[in-house]
Design a protein around this motif. Structure first.
Motif, short mmCIF file in Angstrom:
data_model
loop_
_atom_site.label_atom_id
_atom_site.label_comp_id
_atom_site.label_asym_id
_atom_site.label_seq_id
_atom_site.Cartn_x
_atom_site.Cartn_y
_atom_site.Cartn_z
N SER A 189 0.83 -1.20 0.00
CA SER A 189 0.00 0.00 0.00
C SER A 189 0.86 1.25 0.00
CB SER A 189 -0.91 0.01 1.23
OG SER A 189 -0.14 0.23 2.41
N TYR A 190 0.22 2.36 -0.32
CA TYR A 190 0.94 3.64 -0.26
C TYR A 190 1.39 3.92 1.16
CZ TYR A 190 1.96 8.62 -0.86
OH TYR A 190 2.59 9.85 -0.88
N GLY A 191 0.57 3.57 2.12
CA GLY A 191 0.96 3.75 3.52
C GLY A 191 2.20 2.95 3.89
N GLN A 192 2.31 1.73 3.37
CA GLN A 192 3.51 0.92 3.63
C GLN A 192 4.74 1.52 2.94
OE1 GLN A 192 1.58 -2.82 2.30
NE2 GLN A 192 2.32 -3.71 4.23
N ILE A 193 4.54 2.09 1.76
CA ILE A 193 5.63 2.80 1.10
C ILE A 193 6.15 3.90 2.01
CG2 ILE A 193 6.20 4.38 -0.80
CD1 ILE A 193 6.01 1.59 -1.86
N LEU A 194 5.23 4.64 2.64
CA LEU A 194 5.63 5.73 3.54
C LEU A 194 6.23 5.20 4.84
CD1 LEU A 194 2.74 8.35 3.17
CD2 LEU A 194 4.88 8.15 1.88
N GLN A 195 5.74 4.08 5.32
CA GLN A 195 6.30 3.50 6.54
C GLN A 195 7.78 3.15 6.33
OE1 GLN A 195 4.38 -0.09 7.94
NE2 GLN A 195 5.21 0.14 10.01
#
Length: 232
Positions: free
Chosen positions: A110-116
């Motif tokens: 997910s995009y959130g995992q990319i940011l994490q």
């Protein structure tokens, strides 16, 4: 300032060996953080993220080893096309930041995992206009949202991490520049960490980031990197 990109083979090998204890110490700089509470839902088709966090060599290397990423390209974002070359960007007055365009499959990551991954292991989001040994606005930390949803997720995640005091200092990552045009960097900057593992700059600053990805996000780590050269 970075070490010269061209060094003698013998010097590079000796320097890399000498730097090993420092690499281990540097590798401890990664921070364990919670996943974003606000994230995107899986969708059809590939998506892109554009991220800046210091020298693009290391950011590119991290995402090349991240599952679900189909391509990671070093380049420039935040400025104009006429200034999008390495020597001009290096003067720090173009508005560009060294950036990486990450193409990913949202059904796998997910995009959130990319940011994490970005906040945890790829760079230090509390350093203003610098990252490690590199200083200047071209090395700033910034997320360039490609959609309104990405902007919402990025802003919410920064607020979440700051509220949780995930870092000893406030996050200074910018998130407000929407749909900034990304300009790929010169060919010699692509796959740089993979092609130059003996460069002391890579050994000390970037190889530990990939090791931290493997250690802290084993489910997201891939051993074989996805290279720009292979995509061609």
């Amino acid at each position: 300032m970075r070490l010269p990109t061209l060094v003698g083979t013998a010097f590079a090998a000796l320097a890399a060996i000498a730097a090993l204890p420092l690499v281990r110490a540097h590798s401890e700089s990664a921070v364990q953080i919670d996943a974003p509470k606000v994230d995107a839902t899986p969708a059809e088709g590939l998506q892109t993220a554009v991220l800046a966090g210091g020298c693009f060599w290391g950011i590119q290397a991290v995402y090349q080893h991240t599952k679900g990423v189909t391509k990671a390209v070093s380049g420039y974002a935040g400025g104009d096309k006429k200034d999008a070359d390495y020597h001009t960007v290096s003067n720090g007055r173009t508005g560009h930041a060294e950036s990486v365009q990450v193409t990913f499959d949202p059904k796998q990551i997910s995009y959130g995992q990319i940011l994490q991954v970005f906040f945890s292991v790829a760079h230090n989001p509390t350093e203003l206009n610098r990252q490690g040994p590199d200083s200047g606005p071209q090395y700033r930390t910034e997320i360039f949202p490609q959609t309104e949803e990405q902007a919402k997720i990025a802003k919410a995640y920064v607020a979440q991490l700051d509220a949780a005091k995930a870092f000893p200092r406030p996050i200074v990552t910018k998130t407000g520049t929407m749909k900034a045009t990304f300009y790929p960097a010169e060919a010699y900057h692509q796959d740089y960490a993979f092609n130059n593992p003996g460069n002391p700059y890579i050994a000390f600053n970037d190889a530990p980031k990939v090791e931290n990805l493997k250690r802290m996000f084993p489910a997201l780590y891939r051993d074989k990197p996805v290279l720009v050269a292979d995509a061609k």
